[in-house]
Structure formats: C-alpha cells, structure tokens
Enzyme design. Structure first.
Site, PDB file in Angstrom:
ATOM      1  N   LYS A  55      -7.555   1.419  -2.837  1.00 42.95           N
ATOM      2  CA  LYS A  55      -7.177   0.957  -1.496  1.00 42.95           C
ATOM      3  C   LYS A  55      -7.366   2.078  -0.475  1.00 42.95           C
ATOM      4  O   LYS A  55      -7.754   1.834   0.668  1.00 42.95           O
ATOM      5  CB  LYS A  55      -5.722   0.487  -1.493  1.00 42.95           C
ATOM      6  CG  LYS A  55      -5.208   0.006  -0.128  1.00 42.95           C
ATOM      7  CD  LYS A  55      -6.001  -1.175   0.425  1.00 42.95           C
ATOM      8  CE  LYS A  55      -5.536  -1.590   1.819  1.00 42.95           C
ATOM      9  NZ  LYS A  55      -4.213  -2.256   1.796  1.00 42.95           N
ATOM     10  N   THR A  66       0.863  -1.182   0.000  1.00 45.64           N
ATOM     11  CA  THR A  66       0.000   0.000   0.000  1.00 45.64           C
ATOM     12  C   THR A  66       0.898   1.229   0.000  1.00 45.64           C
ATOM     13  O   THR A  66       1.619   1.484   0.964  1.00 45.64           O
ATOM     14  CB  THR A  66      -0.922   0.012   1.221  1.00 45.64           C
ATOM     15  OG1 THR A  66      -1.792  -1.126   1.169  1.00 45.64           O
ATOM     16  CG2 THR A  66      -1.766   1.280   1.259  1.00 45.64           C
ATOM     17  N   LYS A  91       0.009   4.800   8.910  1.00 51.18           N
ATOM     18  CA  LYS A  91       0.751   5.049   7.673  1.00 51.18           C
ATOM     19  C   LYS A  91      -0.199   5.161   6.484  1.00 51.18           C
ATOM     20  O   LYS A  91      -0.095   6.076   5.658  1.00 51.18           O
ATOM     21  CB  LYS A  91       1.776   3.935   7.452  1.00 51.18           C
ATOM     22  CG  LYS A  91       2.661   4.111   6.225  1.00 51.18           C
ATOM     23  CD  LYS A  91       2.109   3.458   4.964  1.00 51.18           C
ATOM     24  CE  LYS A  91       2.104   1.958   5.030  1.00 51.18           C
ATOM     25  NZ  LYS A  91       1.706   1.353   3.711  1.00 51.18           N
TER      26      LYS A  91
END
Length: 295
Positions: free
Chosen positions: A172, A97, A240
């Site tokens: 995502k 990601t 994150k």
C-alpha cells in the site's frame, strides 16, 4: 456465510460492510459515532454494537477500517482489548492503512492468542468501495489469505497475496508513493495548460489516450478544473499515509525525494485550511500560490 463484526463506518467502511451484508453474511457494525451505525442498519440488514463487552455470541471474523495506527492499537490491544475477548481461530482483517511494524506486532499478538490475522489495506477510494471494485494488498499466511479472499469478494475487484504479515502495508505504501507523484504531475500539467491558453479538456481527453494517461487523469482532471475537491480520499489522510511511507523508507535507508516534496505540498494545503479537500487539490495549491505571487 460468516458472522462478521465490522469496525469503522467511514467513507470506505460503510459501503464495504454493506456489500458484506448484501452478500448474505451476518454483519454487526461498530462505529465511534453511534449515529453512523444507526444509519447503516436502517439501510442494510444487520445489527449494531455499542460496547465491545457485548460481542455477538458467534463470531467468525472481525474487519477493521479505521484511521490511524493508534486507533487499531487501542481497539485491538490497549484500551478496548478486543483481541482478548475473541474466540480462538477468529479471523481479524485490518483494512486500515497503517505502518508495517504495527501489523507485524498485532500478528504476533494474535498468534499468541490462537487468532488469525491479515493486514489487507485497500486501494480504489470511496468510489471503488461503493461500486465494490477495490484492490486489496494482503499480508498473511497462505491459508489465511484464501479465507480473506473469499470473504472480501463482495467488494473486491483484485486481491493479491503479497507475502507475510506486513507485506500488504508495504504494498500500500508503494501505491501511495506512485499516486502522490501522479497527482502532482497531473496538477502541474493542468496548470500549465491553463496558463498557456489551451483548451484544457481537449488536451486532457487527447493525452489520456496516450502514454500520459492514468486513472487520475481520466477521472480527476474535470473535477479539478471545476474546483470540486470533495471526491473521496482527503488531504489529511494522504499526509498521514505519506508520513508512514517516509518513515518506512528512512528505516530502509532509502530516499524518496518526490514523495517528500509532495507531502510538503499536502502540508501546505492543510495550513491553507484545505485538509478536507480530496488529494487532487494539489492544483488548488498551485492556483493559490500563483494568486499570492501576483498580489
């Protein structure tokens, strides 16, 4: 069957690479901690790589499942310069990601070298990786997508072509935005039920069958009640990811107020030393906050 290099044997990558090996692919694994690679080859059929200067002579695809933008950048372009060592037409599938801008930059770099690239972040957590039930959001050309779809079949429940390179990462981001709000809502609901003196399992079992139901409710309310926060995706990684979401939203000129608030809660958990807890630890934060107020 393909000759595959799989980079990154964390909670997700380890079983994903295993599924590829069990499907009959020739898999070589690389991990910064070599002991993790040794453990993998003791369980699955394959080889380990300790230096990128010693690549297999035949290589059809490279899969990455690492941590952060800088990890992908350093492996592929900067420090290790892996892209420059790959044969033409090799396929690179990045399950990490990352920011969409990084994927787009790597896509351009791959094109200049005659390589094929897809950003293909996954959803489903450690449990989904182990069970081969991951969801993949893929950004690539239509031709490359078909190749990614075929190769990832051993660990995929659902996969969709989201559009050009970078689109997978943006999809995502949508996933993480939705999940963050869901978990916070579940944490507040469980906390409210506890403080109201209700039978919390009874309430959750009932509500999970109605409009409030979700995967998080069905799979996490009991572990949250048990104070068990070692079920996969950690607070540190969620923070994150949400930073990436918020940065992308800022570039688009849009506001994500709930996501901003939940990200602050995750930062509070990090400050409390709970960064390795899984994302459902938002209930832990509420409980600790109430205890602190009482004191």
């Amino acid at each position: 069957m393909a000759n595959i290099l799989f980079i990154g044997l964390g909670n997700m990558g380890y079983p994903m690479a295993g599924h590829l090996a069990e499907a009959g692919h020739q898999v070589t694994v690389f991990n910064r901690t070599v002991g993790r690679s040794e453990l993998w080859i003791s369980e699955f059929s394959g080889q380990k790589l300790t230096e990128f200067s010693q690549l297999p002579t035949q290589l059809d695809a490279v899969f990455l499942c690492v941590g952060r933008d800088e990890d992908v950048q350093n492996i592929l372009i900067d420090e290790q310069k892996l892209l420059s060592k790959l044969p033409q037409h090799c396929l690179i599938v990045d399950h990490t990601t990352t920011s969409a801008s990084l994927s787009q930059s790597i896509g351009r770099h791959c094109a200049s070298l005659g390589l094929r690239f897809a950003d293909a972040p996954v959803s489903g957590g450690q449990q989904g990786a182990v069970n081969g039930q991951l969801t993949i959001m893929c950004g690539a050309s239509a031709t490359v997508f078909e190749q990614v779809k075929q190769l990832t079949a051993p660990y995929t429940r659902a996969i969709e072509h989201m559009g050009e390179i970078g689109s997978g990462q943006k999809a995502k981001m949508v996933n993480q935005i939705c999940v963050a709000g869901l978990i916070q809502g579940l944490a507040e609901g469980v906390h409210f039920a506890q403080q109201s003196g209700l039978d919390v399992p009874q309430v959750m079992k009932l509500l999970s069958q109605g409009a409030a139901g979700s995967w998080q409710m069905s799979n996490r309310y009991q572990t949250m009640l048990d104070g068990s926060y070692d079920h996969g995706f950690a607070v540190n990684w969620m923070h994150k990811d949400l930073e990436i979401c918020l940065s992308e939203a800022s570039q688009m000129g849009i506001s994500l107020p709930v996501t901003e608030q939940v990200d602050r809660y995750y930062q509070e958990l990090q400050a409390m030393g709970a960064g390795e807890f899984d994302t459902s630890a938002l209930l832990y934060r509420l409980q600790k906050s109430m205890t602190g107020s009482a004191e």
